[in-house]
Design a protein around this motif. Structure first.
Motif, PDB file in Angstrom:
ATOM      1  N   LEU A   1      40.000  43.371  52.212  1.00 24.20           N
ATOM      2  CA  LEU A   1      40.128  42.627  53.457  1.00 24.20           C
ATOM      3  C   LEU A   1      38.756  42.162  53.943  1.00 24.20           C
ATOM      4  CD1 LEU A   1      42.762  44.702  55.467  1.00 24.20           C
ATOM      5  CD2 LEU A   1      43.076  42.479  54.357  1.00 24.20           C
ATOM      6  N   ASP A   2      38.702  40.906  54.378  1.00 21.85           N
ATOM      7  CA  ASP A   2      37.491  40.311  54.976  1.00 21.85           C
ATOM      8  C   ASP A   2      36.341  40.147  53.989  1.00 21.85           C
ATOM      9  OD1 ASP A   2      38.812  40.304  57.470  1.00 21.85           O
ATOM     10  OD2 ASP A   2      38.181  42.363  57.839  1.00 21.85           O
ATOM     11  N   LEU A   3      36.614  40.260  52.685  1.00 21.81           N
ATOM     12  CA  LEU A   3      35.563  40.042  51.691  1.00 21.81           C
ATOM     13  C   LEU A   3      35.705  38.646  51.088  1.00 21.81           C
ATOM     14  CD1 LEU A   3      35.454  43.412  49.713  1.00 21.81           C
ATOM     15  CD2 LEU A   3      33.781  42.544  51.340  1.00 21.81           C
ATOM     16  N   PRO A   4      34.582  37.956  50.846  1.00 19.51           N
ATOM     17  CA  PRO A   4      34.642  36.620  50.236  1.00 19.51           C
ATOM     18  C   PRO A   4      34.844  36.715  48.722  1.00 19.51           C
ATOM     19  CG  PRO A   4      32.366  37.216  50.666  1.00 19.51           C
ATOM     20  CD  PRO A   4      33.215  38.343  51.203  1.00 19.51           C
ATOM     21  N   VAL A   5      36.046  37.092  48.318  1.00 20.21           N
ATOM     22  CA  VAL A   5      36.348  37.318  46.909  1.00 20.21           C
ATOM     23  C   VAL A   5      37.680  36.649  46.580  1.00 20.21           C
ATOM     24  CG1 VAL A   5      37.461  39.523  47.466  1.00 20.21           C
ATOM     25  CG2 VAL A   5      36.696  39.104  45.130  1.00 20.21           C
ATOM     26  N   ARG A   6      37.785  36.108  45.393  1.00 22.07           N
ATOM     27  CA  ARG A   6      39.062  35.557  44.923  1.00 22.07           C
ATOM     28  C   ARG A   6      39.762  36.613  44.083  1.00 22.07           C
ATOM     29  NH1 ARG A   6      40.968  32.326  40.421  1.00 22.07           N
ATOM     30  NH2 ARG A   6      38.853  32.129  39.557  1.00 22.07           N
ATOM     31  N   LEU A   7      41.004  36.906  44.423  1.00 21.05           N
ATOM     32  CA  LEU A   7      41.785  37.905  43.696  1.00 21.05           C
ATOM     33  C   LEU A   7      42.739  37.216  42.732  1.00 21.05           C
ATOM     34  CD1 LEU A   7      42.812  40.823  43.177  1.00 21.05           C
ATOM     35  CD2 LEU A   7      44.402  40.481  45.095  1.00 21.05           C
ATOM     36  N   VAL A   8      42.648  37.575  41.462  1.00 13.89           N
ATOM     37  CA  VAL A   8      43.625  37.166  40.458  1.00 13.89           C
ATOM     38  C   VAL A   8      44.506  38.385  40.213  1.00 13.89           C
ATOM     39  CG1 VAL A   8      44.005  36.361  38.102  1.00 13.89           C
ATOM     40  CG2 VAL A   8      42.049  35.504  39.416  1.00 13.89           C
ATOM     41  N   THR A   9      45.754  38.287  40.647  1.00 13.48           N
ATOM     42  CA  THR A   9      46.661  39.434  40.562  1.00 13.48           C
ATOM     43  C   THR A   9      47.368  39.447  39.213  1.00 13.48           C
ATOM     44  OG1 THR A   9      47.025  39.286  42.951  1.00 13.48           O
ATOM     45  CG2 THR A   9      48.561  40.642  41.684  1.00 13.48           C
ATOM     46  N   GLY A  10      47.202  40.528  38.499  1.00 16.57           N
ATOM     47  CA  GLY A  10      47.849  40.661  37.201  1.00 16.57           C
ATOM     48  C   GLY A  10      47.153  41.714  36.371  1.00 16.57           C
ATOM     49  N   THR A  11      47.754  42.019  35.234  1.00 14.00           N
ATOM     50  CA  THR A  11      47.242  43.072  34.380  1.00 14.00           C
ATOM     51  C   THR A  11      46.185  42.557  33.406  1.00 14.00           C
ATOM     52  OG1 THR A  11      47.851  44.653  32.634  1.00 14.00           O
ATOM     53  CG2 THR A  11      49.217  42.682  32.833  1.00 14.00           C
ATOM     54  N   ILE A  12      45.242  43.414  33.087  1.00 11.17           N
ATOM     55  CA  ILE A  12      44.231  43.057  32.092  1.00 11.17           C
ATOM     56  C   ILE A  12      44.826  42.986  30.688  1.00 11.17           C
ATOM     57  CG2 ILE A  12      42.261  43.927  33.398  1.00 11.17           C
ATOM     58  CD1 ILE A  12      42.402  46.499  31.704  1.00 11.17           C
ATOM     59  N   LEU A  13      46.064  43.395  30.549  1.00 17.09           N
ATOM     60  CA  LEU A  13      46.744  43.265  29.249  1.00 17.09           C
ATOM     61  C   LEU A  13      47.271  41.855  29.024  1.00 17.09           C
ATOM     62  CD1 LEU A  13      48.683  46.656  29.331  1.00 17.09           C
ATOM     63  CD2 LEU A  13      46.733  46.097  27.877  1.00 17.09           C
ATOM     64  N   ASP A  14      47.188  41.003  30.047  1.00 16.05           N
ATOM     65  CA  ASP A  14      47.683  39.625  29.965  1.00 16.05           C
ATOM     66  C   ASP A  14      46.507  38.671  29.750  1.00 16.05           C
ATOM     67  OD1 ASP A  14      48.670  37.072  30.365  1.00 16.05           O
ATOM     68  OD2 ASP A  14      49.903  37.615  32.096  1.00 16.05           O
ATOM     69  N   PRO A  15      46.376  38.073  28.565  1.00 15.55           N
ATOM     70  CA  PRO A  15      45.253  37.164  28.312  1.00 15.55           C
ATOM     71  C   PRO A  15      45.198  35.998  29.291  1.00 15.55           C
ATOM     72  CG  PRO A  15      46.328  37.749  26.251  1.00 15.55           C
ATOM     73  CD  PRO A  15      47.202  38.274  27.350  1.00 15.55           C
ATOM     74  N   GLY A  16      46.361  35.521  29.753  1.00 17.80           N
ATOM     75  CA  GLY A  16      46.376  34.415  30.702  1.00 17.80           C
ATOM     76  C   GLY A  16      45.718  34.778  32.023  1.00 17.80           C
ATOM     77  N   VAL A  17      45.963  35.987  32.490  1.00 22.24           N
ATOM     78  CA  VAL A  17      45.332  36.465  33.719  1.00 22.24           C
ATOM     79  C   VAL A  17      43.813  36.516  33.548  1.00 22.24           C
ATOM     80  CG1 VAL A  17      45.030  38.514  35.182  1.00 22.24           C
ATOM     81  CG2 VAL A  17      47.330  37.760  34.553  1.00 22.24           C
ATOM     82  N   LEU A  18      43.367  37.031  32.420  1.00 18.33           N
ATOM     83  CA  LEU A  18      41.928  37.129  32.165  1.00 18.33           C
ATOM     84  C   LEU A  18      41.295  35.753  32.024  1.00 18.33           C
ATOM     85  CD1 LEU A  18      41.930  40.140  29.694  1.00 18.33           C
ATOM     86  CD2 LEU A  18      41.305  40.163  32.112  1.00 18.33           C
ATOM     87  N   ASP A  19      41.988  34.825  31.368  1.00 19.50           N
ATOM     88  CA  ASP A  19      41.445  33.469  31.215  1.00 19.50           C
ATOM     89  C   ASP A  19      41.281  32.791  32.570  1.00 19.50           C
ATOM     90  OD1 ASP A  19      41.277  33.672  28.464  1.00 19.50           O
ATOM     91  OD2 ASP A  19      43.207  32.704  28.102  1.00 19.50           O
ATOM     92  N   GLU A  20      42.250  32.994  33.455  1.00 22.40           N
ATOM     93  CA  GLU A  20      42.166  32.397  34.796  1.00 22.40           C
ATOM     94  C   GLU A  20      40.951  32.910  35.553  1.00 22.40           C
ATOM     95  OE1 GLU A  20      44.661  32.300  39.011  1.00 22.40           O
ATOM     96  OE2 GLU A  20      45.643  33.041  37.194  1.00 22.40           O
TER      97      GLU A  20
END
Length: 314
Positions: free
Chosen positions: A44-63
């Protein structure tokens, strides 16, 4: 600089992101987390972009990883007891997950990776303090999966030229560490019980020792590692050579709280290591200015944060 933190909504990850966003040289931070053990509240209140998903998913990691300058791989399924209950889940998250992260690093030509291993890889090796050249003797599936994490990192450095820095963490504690689940670490368990007026549950006689490491010390080292792009051809202990028994930990907590605490002793847990202490020579060679936090100071910060959460939940 763009930095990606796997496990960014977790305890260490969210503390690290706070430290990263304080650096003017770091212009973008991306957190990857499936929120299975991490929490949105931590970001909360941090200037960070969250990509929600598992590290087992290459698509999540690529994003998350496109254009990154460095990756800090903290995403894992922690806890020795959890791994004993469910070894396959620990292996998939920690060993296969690391392999997926390193493959994404390779796809995106990211030059630098910091990874989290664990002091549990030393296992029942009796030598103290633990020096990185000691033969690992893991006694839990979790420890084996963390040994695979660092071995994969070093293999990718050798095969593909990725600059890696695998750290072995030793009993990290501090604010934002969860206490409300079956596999909680000892410091948040003790603090939570003390604040709630419950007895502290000790597995064993309390003379077992740990090298407790405040999370702020860990994050300051990682930030410096990123800014200086520190890498190494071997693993590095990230701890400061303390050897503190659980009895001594309880005494320090009593001093912080200003009262005696009720303690209940039970049988030791399967897979637990009897004693742990880091040799920090290699750490100090790489980071000469680094200093650990005294246990009393770290416990005061932890108690203050957890007490604030208790008041907020009422």
């Amino acid at each position: 600089m763009k930095i990606v933190v796997t496990g960014g909504a977790g305890f260490i990850g969210s503390n690290l992101i706070r430290a990263l966003t304080d650096s003017p040289r770091i212009t973008e931070v991306v957190a990857v987390d499936d929120l299975s053990t991490g929490s949105l509240d931590n970001l909360l209140d941090l200037p960070v972009r969250l990509v929600t998903g598992t590290i087992l998913d290459p698509g999540v990691l690529d994003e998350a990883m496109s254009g990154a300058d460095s990756v800090v791989h903290l995403g894992a399924l922690g806890s020795v007891p959890r791994s004993i209950d469910d070894p396959l889940s620990s292996h998939h998250a920690n060993a296969t997950g690391t392999l997926q992260v390193l493959e994404a690093v390779r796809r995106h030509l990211i030059p630098h990776v910091v990874l989290a291993s664990s002091s549990s890889v030393y296992g029942v090796n009796p030598v103290l303090p633990r020096q990185e050249a000691l033969r690992p003797r893991p006694v839990s599936p979790y420890a084996v999966s963390k040994l695979a994490t660092e071995a994969y990192a070093l293999a990718y450095a050798a095969c593909y030229g990725v600059e890696v820095l695998p750290f072995r963490f030793f009993n990290v504690y501090g604010p934002r560490q969860a206490a409300n689940h079956a596999y909680a670490a000892v410091v948040p368990r003790f603090v939570s019980a003390a604040l709630d007026g419950r007895p502290l549950q000790v597995h064993g006689d309390g003379t077992q020792t740990r090298d407790f490491t405040f999370v702020g010390s860990v994050t300051s080292v990682i930030v410096e590692a990123i800014l200086r792009r520190v890498s190494t051809p071997d693993v590095v202990n990230l701890a400061f050579g303390a050897r503190i028994s659980l009895v001594e930990l309880i005494a320090e907590l009593e001093a912080v709280l200003g009262r005696r605490l009720e303690v209940v002793y039970g049988p030791p847990r399967s897979g637990d290591v009897r004693d742990s202490q880091a040799d920090c020579s290699r750490l100090r060679e790489l980071f000469p200015a680094v200093n650990g936090h005294p246990l009393r100071d770290g416990l005061e910060a932890t108690v203050a944060w957890m007490a604030g959460r208790v008041l907020a939940d009422r």
